[in-house]
Motif scaffolding. Structure first.
Motif, PDB file in Angstrom:
ATOM      1  N   ASN F 111       0.826  -1.214   0.000  1.00  0.00           N
ATOM      2  CA  ASN F 111       0.000   0.000   0.000  1.00  0.00           C
ATOM      3  C   ASN F 111       0.859   1.263   0.000  1.00  0.00           C
ATOM      4  OD1 ASN F 111      -2.373  -1.466  -0.162  1.00  0.00           O
ATOM      5  ND2 ASN F 111      -2.529  -1.680   2.061  1.00  0.00           N
ATOM      6  N   ALA F 112       1.988   1.214   0.679  1.00  0.00           N
ATOM      7  CA  ALA F 112       2.905   2.362   0.657  1.00  0.00           C
ATOM      8  C   ALA F 112       3.537   2.511  -0.727  1.00  0.00           C
ATOM      9  CB  ALA F 112       3.977   2.186   1.728  1.00  0.00           C
ATOM     10  N   LEU F 113       3.884   1.406  -1.350  1.00  0.00           N
ATOM     11  CA  LEU F 113       4.516   1.472  -2.681  1.00  0.00           C
ATOM     12  C   LEU F 113       3.531   1.956  -3.742  1.00  0.00           C
ATOM     13  CD1 LEU F 113       6.716  -1.714  -2.450  1.00  0.00           C
ATOM     14  CD2 LEU F 113       7.568   0.594  -2.939  1.00  0.00           C
ATOM     15  N   TYR F 114       2.274   1.538  -3.644  1.00  0.00           N
ATOM     16  CA  TYR F 114       1.270   2.008  -4.615  1.00  0.00           C
ATOM     17  C   TYR F 114       1.134   3.536  -4.517  1.00  0.00           C
ATOM     18  CZ  TYR F 114      -0.174  -2.922  -5.019  1.00  0.00           C
ATOM     19  OH  TYR F 114      -0.199  -4.280  -5.220  1.00  0.00           O
ATOM     20  N   LEU F 115       1.161   4.027  -3.279  1.00  0.00           N
ATOM     21  CA  LEU F 115       1.058   5.477  -3.078  1.00  0.00           C
ATOM     22  C   LEU F 115       2.314   6.177  -3.605  1.00  0.00           C
ATOM     23  CD1 LEU F 115      -0.872   7.537  -1.853  1.00  0.00           C
ATOM     24  CD2 LEU F 115       0.238   7.208   0.344  1.00  0.00           C
ATOM     25  N   ALA F 116       3.459   5.565  -3.344  1.00  0.00           N
ATOM     26  CA  ALA F 116       4.713   6.145  -3.850  1.00  0.00           C
ATOM     27  C   ALA F 116       4.679   6.246  -5.373  1.00  0.00           C
ATOM     28  CB  ALA F 116       5.908   5.296  -3.401  1.00  0.00           C
ATOM     29  N   LYS F 117       4.140   5.207  -5.988  1.00  0.00           N
ATOM     30  CA  LYS F 117       4.068   5.204  -7.456  1.00  0.00           C
ATOM     31  C   LYS F 117       3.234   6.384  -7.964  1.00  0.00           C
ATOM     32  CE  LYS F 117       3.584   1.766 -11.101  1.00  0.00           C
ATOM     33  NZ  LYS F 117       3.014   0.457 -11.497  1.00  0.00           N
TER      34      LYS F 117
END
Lengths: 129, 129, 129, 129, 129, 129
Positions: F111-117
């Motif tokens: 979920n953090a990586l999706y937001l980072a993307k």
């Protein structure tokens, strides 16, 4: 042997939800491709492929954990589909989430059930169990 | 009918862990006796007595939720005993907690396993499964 | 290649805290030996050995995550020692935990600091940094 | 003006629990003395001294939050004493924790009530309300 | 007597927010109708109808718990309306959420306040307090 | 001296993300203006301005804590921008979130990586690092 873990993991991931396995690959490709590999190898290849629990029970474990935590709605959606794909009956999923009310509170149960309702409707529209 | 819920709840609570049912009653007696009644009626009588899931599966749901949350060690201990009492094999409990590492992190899995190890040893000493 | 991951993981685990690596092995031996292997391979071998972040920064990441979660005091203790072993100064650890008060609340910060105080005293007694 | 915040905060902290204010100062002295000052100034001086809520209601807010989170037992103990010191009746505290069962689950309620039982007994022994 | 619990619960649920009680019934009808009944009986009938705390204080307990947990935004929205319906002033709700910053961190407080702002605006549009 | 804290806090807040500082002021203006002041003074002025950790490290601490908690996506978005603004390389942010998988579980990392993307794409569109 790495190769084995990866292949075994991919097979398990696809058995749970072929579409989602592809979507995860796609989503992580541009940002953290190694994590995709670790997830296939460790989560799917090492853990979820272990013979010690039937795959349907493993999905019940995941649904219980994610609904109780309440911080992983996208993953709960994925595993609602996975659980249904491997034969967990809808009625059992509803029982799991009702029971979560006892241990993690009624809001946790409701939020999981609202998501289940959406997923069930999406699958009805596609003619899936 | 209240009477029915209470009796059904008590029966379920005792089937899971007779000693713990008595301990909970004792613990809440001096402070929140009504909560004891609600727990017997709602948690044990309404939810955990429902026929939609085998009792062993219900215990797996509870172990999954509590180990993922990580904030309920005393209740995790209770349900480790309950799970074993209703026939969940030790090896399956270990599988559940290993799987929790994937969804709630390795510390959550480790803390549940350390507790399982203690409970298994206590039961060995008493000659229990 | 598995062999590589395991050896690389063990090396990293030992660099962080030799004693703890042995203790973890011991603790899981009787209950979930495969999990010990997965932790060495995945956590230490795949993730914590990656070159993308200095090991001291990785320990700061871990201390931040565990103190914010508040459900992993045994692992926070392990990583307090690991952080100090790889050269994170005590004063920086205290800064990390003070900052956690902003994001996870003052109790989370205090509980981490109380544990830090204990670990610092234990290390003083052993003449460690 | 800083001086004002600090003095106002200390006054509020002492009104809630004189002993605990001293204990917090002592505990943080050797490790994070600035955090002690921030807690007095921000938590007690800025927030808990605001006139918008009666102090007893503020303690009910804190007991609700900490019992629902389940990660701050030491602080829950402090605020059980503070709540009682500022006149929240024991029976109301029990009601608060029973209600937490609905929103955060029965284990959260039980763990708060077990702690309340201990604190009530300690205060009985000291002749406190 | 069940009948009594259900009727008492429904009365309390409607006093808090008539529209929401109907919406919850509707939402659970197609998926978990028994859970609707349990929520009316246990949450509203057993707990929230107890005389030991004023209903406005009960809503403050709920707002505190849900904002601190941060995993139940839909339920926080419901109880923002319920709190206002039973006479908790907007200014007190804001005080509650500001205080949450101390115990659960500033993000928890901000997310609750952003939601409160939305609910206040919706109610302004309907001419509600 | 209050003045000093406020000015120092505002300076730090603007250095991290000028736009967000203004947005926070705007968002809280109509509902909790004092909280805006406390956040500037306490979070930014007292804590984040302390010299004991480089500002880039402080952002790594914040990203670690918020991604592990999983309940503060809006604030994680803010601090993704802040981290990039003060020079944390994108690759390091990805490493931080991958490491979170070990301690808080794979969903928290994803979920953090999706937001980072998302944030990386928004910044690409604006020609930002």
């Amino acid at each position: 042997m790495e190769e084995t873990r990866y292949r075994r993991g991919l097979e398990t991931a696809r058995k749970l939800d072929e579409e989602n396995a592809a979507r995860l690959d796609e989503a992580l490709k541009g940002i953290a491709p190694d994590l995709y590999r670790y997830i296939v190898e460790f989560a799917f290849g090492d853990i979820l492929s272990r013979p010690g629990l039937p795959v349907a029970t493993r999905e019940i474990v995941t649904l219980s954990a994610l609904s109780a935590m309440g911080t992983a709605q996208p993953q709960l959606r994925v595993h609602l589909n996975a659980a249904l794909n491997v034969g967990v009956p809808r009625a059992q999923i509803v029982e799991v989430f009702m029971q979560i009310a006892v241990y993690a509170g009624i809001p946790a149960a409701l939020n999981a059930l609202y998501l289940a309702k959406e997923v069930f409707a999406e699958r009805d529209a596609k003619g899936l169990s």
